[in-house]
Design an enzyme around this catalytic site. Sequence first.
Site, PDB file in Angstrom:
ATOM      1  N   HIS A   1       0.853  -1.192   0.000  1.00  0.00           N
ATOM      2  CA  HIS A   1       0.000   0.000   0.000  1.00  0.00           C
ATOM      3  C   HIS A   1       0.890   1.244   0.000  1.00  0.00           C
ATOM      4  CE1 HIS A   1      -2.977   2.971   1.085  1.00  0.00           C
ATOM      5  NE2 HIS A   1      -3.914   2.083   0.795  1.00  0.00           N
TER       6      HIS A   1
ATOM      7  N   GLU B   1      -3.912   1.015  -7.562  1.00  0.00           N
ATOM      8  CA  GLU B   1      -4.282   2.178  -6.757  1.00  0.00           C
ATOM      9  C   GLU B   1      -3.377   3.355  -7.104  1.00  0.00           C
ATOM     10  OE1 GLU B   1      -6.432   1.050  -2.919  1.00  0.00           O
ATOM     11  OE2 GLU B   1      -4.320   1.067  -2.459  1.00  0.00           O
TER      12      GLU B   1
END
Length: 260
Positions: free
Chosen positions: A96, A168
């Site tokens: 992430h 993302e």
Amino acid sequence: MKKFLIIANWKLNGDYNFINKNINLIKKKINNSLHFCDLSIAPPYVYLNYINNYLKNTSISLTAQNVDIHLKGSYTGEISINMLKDVGVKYVIIGHSERRIFHHENDNFISKKFILIKNNGLIPVLCIGETEEQKKQNQTEKICIQQINDILKISDINIFNKTIIAYEPVWAIGTGKIANIDEVQKTILFIKKYISSLNIKIAESILFQYGGSINYKNIDIFLKKKDINGFLIGKTSLTTENFIFLIKKTEKIISLLNVS
Ligand code: PGA
């Protein structure tokens, strides 16, 4: 058709009050009505066990937000893959951008985590994506492939079998700036084609998610793109009513798409 997977990434949010209200409502309002969409909750570590007990006898699964690369030993503050298994975790988020930025995790470290998770029977959710600067320089595809190739430097393509890749764009996370749907579709397709060129079967087994400022108002357009099979959702998952509405909407749209 692959089942859709929505993961609620709570990040550094939530407490017992929030969990009791949130999970009870989710269980009551949507647990039995999920046929096309799988749901997973990613709370902070300390609540995994508590939520696992809550989720018993439901179809909702548990996701961890991180894992250490060591199995045991003198690593103060870390949590191992076996500990995650003990508390019922199914998916583990890695790569992430918040961990890459705030915890300085590099691609090599993330690759080690990916392999460890896969080899221990859990499912890695590998987040990849470009920064705003890289986007301006038209480097989106290059960055995504580089992040995948880093795993291939220490393993072969089979390691990607039945894993999850979450595209993302860093600039879209938590900013309210949603990525252009055609660009998302194009990027995911590019990644898929790249993996297909190495092994078609493996590419087909991967579930591709999108993450970045998804909410119940903008989710519709993403649901109609066949290469996007789910979402990693941060902010919206913290407002229970909106999140439930988003799940219900997803379930309905996917069911209609399946019929047509
Ligand atoms: P966001 O977060 O939905 O708040 O943009 C997504 C993520 O961090 O995965």
